[in-house]
Design an enzyme around this catalytic site. Sequence first.
Site, short mmCIF file in Angstrom:
data_model
loop_
_atom_site.label_atom_id
_atom_site.label_comp_id
_atom_site.label_asym_id
_atom_site.label_seq_id
_atom_site.Cartn_x
_atom_site.Cartn_y
_atom_site.Cartn_z
N LYS A 25 0.82 -1.22 0.00
CA LYS A 25 0.00 0.00 0.00
C LYS A 25 0.85 1.27 0.00
O LYS A 25 0.38 2.33 -0.40
CB LYS A 25 -0.97 -0.03 1.16
CG LYS A 25 -1.89 -1.26 1.05
CD LYS A 25 -3.14 -1.16 1.81
CE LYS A 25 -4.14 -2.25 1.44
NZ LYS A 25 -3.68 -3.60 1.80
C1 LIG Z 1 -4.35 -4.71 1.28
C2 LIG Z 1 -3.57 -5.94 1.18
C3 LIG Z 1 -3.95 -6.98 0.32
C4 LIG Z 1 -5.21 -6.91 -0.51
O1 LIG Z 1 -5.14 -5.91 -1.50
P1 LIG Z 1 -6.49 -5.37 -2.17
O2 LIG Z 1 -6.06 -4.25 -3.05
O3 LIG Z 1 -7.35 -4.91 -1.02
O4 LIG Z 1 -7.11 -6.51 -2.89
C5 LIG Z 1 -3.15 -8.10 0.23
N1 LIG Z 1 -2.04 -8.23 0.98
C6 LIG Z 1 -1.64 -7.25 1.82
C7 LIG Z 1 -0.42 -7.47 2.63
C8 LIG Z 1 -2.38 -6.08 1.94
O5 LIG Z 1 -1.98 -5.11 2.78
#
Ligand SMILES: *Cc1c(COP(=O)(O)O)cnc(C)c1O
Length: 401
Positions: A25
Site C-alpha cells: 500500500k
Molecule cells: C491490502 C492488502 C492486500 C489486498 O489488496 P487489495 O487491493 O485490497 O485486494 C493483500 N495483501 C496485503 C499485505 C495487503 O496489505
Amino acid sequence: MIAPLVSVNGNYFLELFHGPTLAFKDMALSILPHLLKTAAKKNGIDKKIVILTATSGDTGKAALEGFSNVEGTEIIVFFPENGVSAVQKAQMVTSEGDNTHVIGVNGNFDDTQTQVKAIFSDTALADDLYQKGFILSSANSINIGRLVPQIVYYFYAYTQMVRMGAISAGSELNFTVPTGNFGNILAGFYAKTMGLPIGKLICASNENKVLYDFFKTGLYDKNREFILTTSPSMDILISSNLERLLYHVSNSSTKDLMARLSQQGDFIFNTDEILKTFSGEFASEQEGAHSIKEMFKNGYTMDTHTAVAYAAYKKYAQTTGDTRKNVIVSTASPFKFTESVCSSIGSSLAGQDPFKLLEVLSRMSSLPIPKQLVDINLKERRHKIVCNQDQMKQQVLDALA
Ligand SMILES: *Cc1c(COP(=O)(O)O)cnc(C)c1O
C-alpha cells in the site's frame, strides 16, 4: 531497489513491501498526499482535507505515514481492534504527527468499512463539517488516486521479466495477486486494458473466498461467516473495487447490484466476460502455512498474504495446465506477521511475544529486521481510543473538535 523482482526455483515474486510501512500500500499511499494537494489547489479548495479511512491493517499505517504532518490535512484511521496483527497494531498506535488519529473499533473490517462508507454518505454531517472548514476524503482504494499509481508496477514487472530473459517481449505473462478489496488486481486489469500483454490475472483469496465463489458461480454472496485468518489484510467479504470491474465489463450502471448487495447481501452477475481475463483461486490456512514452509526450505521467506497467492497459483497451474510464466505479487514483509510465519516454519519459539519473534525470524531467515520495526514495542503508544461501531461518527467529530 523499490520493487525487486525475485526469482526463486522458477517462481517470480514482485516484492512490493520495501516502503516505509512494509506493505504494498506504500506504493500508492506515498504518492496520494501529493496528488490530493495538487487536486485541491487546482480546484480552489480552501478547506482542510480530512482523510477518513477504514483499515484491515496495512492501509491505515501506510496512510498515516503518507499524511503525517502534511499541511492542510487531518487523518483519521479506524481499524478492527481484534482483526490486525500485533506488529500492524503497534505500527498504527505509535504513529506520530499532530494531525493523526487512530481508533480501534469493536467489530470486523467489513463492519468498520461499512460505517466509514456510511459516514461518507451522511450529507448532514458533510454540511456540518464544511461549515467548520473540513471536507472528507478517503485513503481507501475507493479513491481512484490509490489505483492509478499501482498500474505502474505491472509494467515494471513485465519489463523486468523480459530483461531477465524469463519471457520474450510481447508474450503473455500471468500475475497472481493476493486479494481483498480488489484494488491491487484491478490495477493489473487497467494495465492490461492499456495494452500490457497480460494473460490471466489470478485472484487469490484466503478462506474468506467470496470472490472465488463469485468467479465460479456468478453469485456474489456475503452472507457467510467472516473468518479471521492469518492474512488479515484479505479478510474481507465486501470487496469494494469489484464494482468497478462490473461496471467496466458490462458498461452499465451497477447501482441496482450494489443496492441488492447492501440490502440482501448478494447479487448475480454473468461472469463470462470477466473470466476471459480473471481466474479465481483460494488457499486454506493450512495450504498457506504449508507454502511458507516449502518456500522457506528453498531459502525464501514469504509473508502470509504472499503465501496465499503462492498456494493459489500452484492450484491454478495444476488444474488449468496453463504454462505461461507467472509473477506472484508479494504484498507484505514477513516481519509484519511474525507469529504466523514463525509457526509455519516450525520455530519452537512460535508462541512467544510477537516482538521477540522479530529477532527469531531474523535469525532463522538470515534477513535483517526492517529498520522501521526495530524497537517498535518500546515506542510510546500515543493512540488509545477503542469505540463501538455506532460511536464512530462521534469519534470523527471529536477528533476534529
Ligand atoms: C491490502 C492488502 C492486500 C489486498 O489488496 P487489495 O487491493 O485490497 O485486494 C493483500 N495483501 C496485503 C499485505 C495487503 O496489505
